[in-house]
Structure formats: C-alpha cells, structure tokens
Design a protein around this motif. Structure first.
Motif, short mmCIF file in Angstrom:
data_model
loop_
_atom_site.label_atom_id
_atom_site.label_comp_id
_atom_site.label_asym_id
_atom_site.label_seq_id
_atom_site.Cartn_x
_atom_site.Cartn_y
_atom_site.Cartn_z
N ARG A 231 53.59 118.22 30.49
CA ARG A 231 54.94 118.31 29.91
C ARG A 231 55.64 116.96 29.89
NH1 ARG A 231 57.10 124.33 31.85
NH2 ARG A 231 55.35 125.44 30.87
N MET A 234 53.45 115.19 26.77
CA MET A 234 53.58 115.87 25.49
C MET A 234 55.04 116.18 25.16
SD MET A 234 50.56 115.75 24.51
CE MET A 234 50.86 116.59 22.96
N GLY A 235 55.83 116.50 26.19
CA GLY A 235 57.24 116.79 25.96
C GLY A 235 57.99 115.58 25.44
N ARG A 238 56.92 115.01 21.76
CA ARG A 238 57.55 115.98 20.87
C ARG A 238 59.03 115.68 20.67
NH1 ARG A 238 53.98 119.86 23.26
NH2 ARG A 238 55.49 120.22 24.92
N THR A 239 59.69 115.26 21.75
CA THR A 239 61.12 114.95 21.66
C THR A 239 61.35 113.75 20.75
OG1 THR A 239 61.50 115.83 23.88
CG2 THR A 239 63.20 114.40 22.97
N ARG A 241 59.42 112.79 18.33
CA ARG A 241 59.16 113.26 16.96
C ARG A 241 60.36 114.01 16.40
NH1 ARG A 241 55.66 118.41 16.87
NH2 ARG A 241 57.70 119.11 17.63
N ASP A 242 60.95 114.90 17.21
CA ASP A 242 62.10 115.70 16.75
C ASP A 242 63.32 114.82 16.49
OD1 ASP A 242 60.52 117.93 17.00
OD2 ASP A 242 61.39 118.57 18.93
N SER A 255 65.28 111.05 25.31
CA SER A 255 63.97 111.66 25.08
C SER A 255 63.23 111.93 26.38
CB SER A 255 63.12 110.77 24.17
OG SER A 255 62.71 109.60 24.86
#
Length: 305
Positions: A231, A234-235, A238-239, A241-242, A255
């Motif tokens: 997490r 990858m978390g 992903r953050t 990217r968002d 982030s």
C-alpha cells in the motif's frame, strides 16, 4: 420529493459547527448532531436554536461509532453527512436545493460523491482532487461497520458529481505532520488495529451482518507487513496518477499522506497481534507447566501409596 437529514458528529468545535449550519441553510429538512462526550462548549444551544436535535454520547474519540448511532436517529432516509469543519460550496448548496424539489432518484442509486479539495490552513490547494467523498446517501441502501477509515458500503451505486464540499479546518488537511506528529492519528490507528482483532459485527453496525472482514481489511489481518509495503508503494503511485488526471499537477506531500497512514495501520496491527500471540503462548506455557507439575505430583502420590 426526497427529504434530507443532515447528521454531524462533533467534539467541541462550536465555531465550526455554527459556520456549517449557517452555510448549509435550505439544504436539509432535519438536523441531528451527535456530540462525542460531555457537551462542555454549549453545542446543544446552537443545535436547538437551528431547529435541530442534539444527542450526547459517551466519549469515543473517533467519529465512526457515532455515525452508526446517528443513522438510526434521522427522521428521513436520505442522509446528508458533513463534518463540522466542512460546508457545501455554493454550487453544491444549489444542487441540494434542487435535489429536494426533484422526484425520488432511481432505486439503484445508493448515494452521491463529490470533490473534497485539500486545504493548507489558509486556502484551497487542489481543484478536482481528491474526489469520491460520499456526502449524500439513502440509509436503507448502504451498510456500515464502525471502524476508522471505513465509509458506507453501497447496495447499488454511488453517482459521482462534479461538486465541491469545502473542508476548511483550522489546520491543513493533508500532510506528513498530520500522520506522524498528530496525537489523534496515533490514537486512531490503535483503535483500528485493535478492532481488527475481532469481527466487524463486534463493532457498532448499520445494516451490516457479515462476520467476515471485507477483502481490504482481511489483507491487513493475514499479511500486515506485506500489505503495508504494497500500500505504501502502490498507494502512492495511484495517488500521483489520480492527482495528475484531476488537476494536471502533482502534490507530493499530499500524495504520501494516505499511503503512509495506511501502512502505519498495518504495522500497528502487526504489533498488537504479535503481542496477543506472545500472550497466548505464555498462557499455554504456564498451563502446560502446571499440567506437568500436577502429573508429577500425582505420580509421586501413587508411588508413596
């Protein structure tokens, strides 16, 4: 026409609650405020002056158990859920007024989500990120168990709206200081980790009956350290990217906020579960040792006879 119940769970924060009530006028038909612990700031008088209902609950130091209680106190099925340090933007306020005048939404819609911009203590620092904050839902179409960081779980779908819910506390909302140096953050992580030792049905619940943990929580229980590492990496990706998709910008400190916080939850659970395992092993050793001594005593008694 759907009627709305606004629920607010609060501990002190009188001035922020006054701001919320003032800025959300004409957005709700019923106001229910649940206070965490004794009301030492005169919150009841503010709520009742606004035509709302006030409930004082034992101190929990976290909002989730109060939410499970609050859902059962609302007069209407559609729940508007704000924290005391939030308030609707003008666009959201106008949308809510229209929603109350419109016909009932289709039954497959469990609720609606909005944009929840980050705040640095003085100004909004993001535009369209983060999104996905559920702010309005039908209480007979969602389920919930009261563990920290848990949102309501829809029976149907949450419809995403391009509306802003302002989140403006007296401090910044995202940042490593909130995760690493804020006293409450350590307390909340301990509450979450301790809750994971049992079952979700051991906690205050709303329409939740399954004793099994959902996948995200069960991953922590089964592999806390591996889940923490996964997490964290990858978390964060992903953050980032968002953030880029939403604002075409990167907010590096923000982030890291969520991934680090969730990794620390995993680590705290690992600590607590390991202590419990050691305690169980110690108890088992004492029982075994006691049985051996008892057996030896019986053997000696038989020999003497």
């Amino acid at each position: 026409m759907p009627a709305l119940s606004l629920i607010v769970c609060v501990h002190l924060q009188r001035d922020l609650l006054e701001r919320l009530i003032q800025k959300s006028q004409d957005c709700w038909d019923d106001l229910a405020v649940v206070h965490d612990g004794p009301d030492e700031a005169g919150i009841r008088t503010i709520v009742e002056a606004a035509g709302g209902r006030f409930f004082e609950r034992p101190r929990e130091s976290q909002v989730e158990p109060l939410l499970a209680f609050a859902f059962g106190q609302t007069l209407h099925d559609w729940i508007l859920r704000f924290d005391s340090d939030e308030f609707p933007s003008d666009e959201m306020r106008n949308w809510l007024k229209e929603f109350r005048r419109a016909s009932e939404p289709p039954s497959e819609i469990s609720g609606y989500t909005c944009i929840w911009p980050a705040w640095d203590g003085h100004k909004r620092i993001t535009k369209k990120w983060p999104a996905g904050r559920n702010f309005l839902f039908h209480k007979q179409r969602v389920r919930f168990f009261a563990i920290g960081e848990q949102s309501v779980i829809p029976d149907g779908i949450f419809k995403a709206l391009d509306l802003v819910l302002e989140h403006q506390p007296k401090r910044k909302t995202l940042g490593l200081s909130n995760v690493l140096f804020r006293k409450n953050a350590y307390q909340w992580r301990a509450f979450i980790a301790q809750s994971l030792i049992g079952k979700p049905t051991d906690l205050p619940c709303w329409r939740w009956t399954d004793p099994q943990w959902p996948t995200g929580w069960e991953q922590i229980r089964q592999q806390p350290l591996q889940t923490a590492a996964r997490r964290l990496v990858m978390g964060t990706l992903r953050t980032l990217r968002d953030q880029w998709r939403a604002d075409k910008r990167i907010y590096l400190e923000a982030s890291l906020n969520g991934p680090i916080y969730h990794a620390l939850i995993c680590f705290k659970y690992w600590q607590i579960s390991r202590k419990q395992l050691l305690t169980k092993l110690k108890v088992a050793f004492v029982i075994l040792w006691g049985c051996l001594l008892l057996g030896f005593a019986i053997w000696m008694l038989v020999r003497l006879m």
